[in-house]
Write an enzyme that holds these catalytic residues in place. Structure first.
Site, short mmCIF file in Angstrom:
data_model
loop_
_atom_site.label_atom_id
_atom_site.label_comp_id
_atom_site.label_asym_id
_atom_site.label_seq_id
_atom_site.Cartn_x
_atom_site.Cartn_y
_atom_site.Cartn_z
N ALA A 193 -36.08 19.96 -178.57
CA ALA A 193 -37.47 20.19 -179.01
C ALA A 193 -37.69 21.69 -179.06
O ALA A 193 -36.96 22.46 -178.44
CB ALA A 193 -38.45 19.54 -178.05
N GLY A 232 -35.37 23.02 -186.82
CA GLY A 232 -34.13 22.89 -187.61
C GLY A 232 -34.36 22.12 -188.91
O GLY A 232 -33.43 21.90 -189.67
N GLU A 269 -35.82 12.66 -187.42
CA GLU A 269 -35.94 12.66 -185.96
C GLU A 269 -37.08 11.75 -185.52
O GLU A 269 -36.96 11.03 -184.53
CB GLU A 269 -36.19 14.08 -185.45
N LYS A 301 -38.67 26.05 -173.14
CA LYS A 301 -39.38 25.20 -174.12
C LYS A 301 -40.58 24.47 -173.49
O LYS A 301 -41.37 23.88 -174.19
CB LYS A 301 -38.42 24.16 -174.71
C1 A5P Z 1 -34.52 20.01 -185.48
O1 A5P Z 1 -35.26 19.72 -186.60
C2 A5P Z 1 -35.42 20.28 -184.34
O2 A5P Z 1 -36.43 19.37 -184.10
C3 A5P Z 1 -34.67 20.57 -183.07
O3 A5P Z 1 -34.51 19.45 -182.27
C4 A5P Z 1 -35.40 21.61 -182.33
O4 A5P Z 1 -35.66 22.64 -183.27
C5 A5P Z 1 -34.63 22.15 -181.15
O5 A5P Z 1 -33.52 22.85 -181.58
P1 A5P Z 1 -32.61 23.69 -180.60
O6 A5P Z 1 -32.00 22.74 -179.64
O7 A5P Z 1 -31.60 24.33 -181.51
O8 A5P Z 1 -33.51 24.70 -179.94
#
Ligand code: A5P
Length: 239
Positions: A83, A97, A103, A121
């Protein structure tokens, strides 16, 4: 940081049992989970996964994790995903991402969702991270205006921009999601009522999905300098 993400992924892996149907998240933290899961599969664990992006599909295949789709199976036991922000009510911002749509479909089809993250986070209020909103390119001007109205009605405001592809500049290529849509990133600073804003955004025709995940996460595994914290949400899924 990568070490912390891997530790969170390893802790979530302890919840995986033989025979489980898993949702596989997207992002750098979820990628650690897929890699560690692959090691367990190589050692004999039998699971099947539904990936939340093309990137995760390729990672899972490379790691030897058997894959399926939500057309072939009816439900998922557990989804493990990262997240961008998590608040104490377990509201999330996701989509940094760009995989928020798949998701959210996968998390919704799952009995449980464990969020794995480094502890930066975990925030008191969502909104410092720009909120991703997946939109249809057609009629974007009208959709933007409707989103701005929804922001005003929910007591938030801030600049909003179409996301460019990685490495792109102002005139670069637009980022296109796995579903063929665009993303608007809205810098809201502080989202006072995440469930209210989620509802208002979902009602706009040109909005395909948004990155507010409300009532979906059941627990958070947060890795920090002082170790791992596992925090359980008390309310049942969907509340
Ligand atoms: C992807 O679309 C996102 O929801 C990711 O789950 C979120 O950005 C967390 O990414 P990281 O683990 O790279 O921080």
């Amino acid at each position: 940081m990568e070490q912390l993400k891997r530790q969170a992924a390893a802790r979530a892996l302890e919840e995986v049992r033989d025979g489980m149907q898993l949702g596989l998240g997207t992002g750098s933290t979820a990628k650690h989970f897929v890699e560690l899961l692959g090691e367990r599969v190589a050692a004999g664990l039998k699971v099947i996964g539904v990936p939340t992006s093309e990137a995760t599909r390729l990672d899972a295949m490379r790691c030897g994790v058997r894959l399926t789709t939500l057309d072939e199976i009816e439900h998922l036991d557990l989804t493990v995903d990262g997240a961008d922000e998590i608040d104490p009510d377990f509201n999330l911002i996701k989509g940094g991402g760009g995989a928020l749509l798949r998701e959210k479909i996968v998390a919704t089809a799952s009995d449980r969702m464990i969020v794995i993250a480094d502890d930066s986070k975990w925030v008191p209020t969502l909104g410092k991270f720009p909120l991703p909103i997946e939109v249809i390119p057609f009629g974007l001007g009208a959709t933007r205006r409707a989103i701005e109205k929804a922001f005003a009605a929910c007591g938030v405001s801030g600049p909003m921009a179409v996301r460019n592809a990685k490495g792109g500049d102002k005139d670069g290529h637009v980022f296109v999601t796995d579903g063929g849509h665009w993303i608007l990133d809205a810098q809201l600073g502080r989202i006072v009522d995440p469930p209210g804003l989620a509802k208002a955004l979902s009602a706009i025709p040109g909005v395909v999905e948004h990155g507010l995940f409300i009532g979906l996460a059941s627990s958070a595994v947060l890795a920090g300098g002082e170790g791992i914290r596992v925090i359980e949400r008390r309310k049942p899924k969907g509340d």
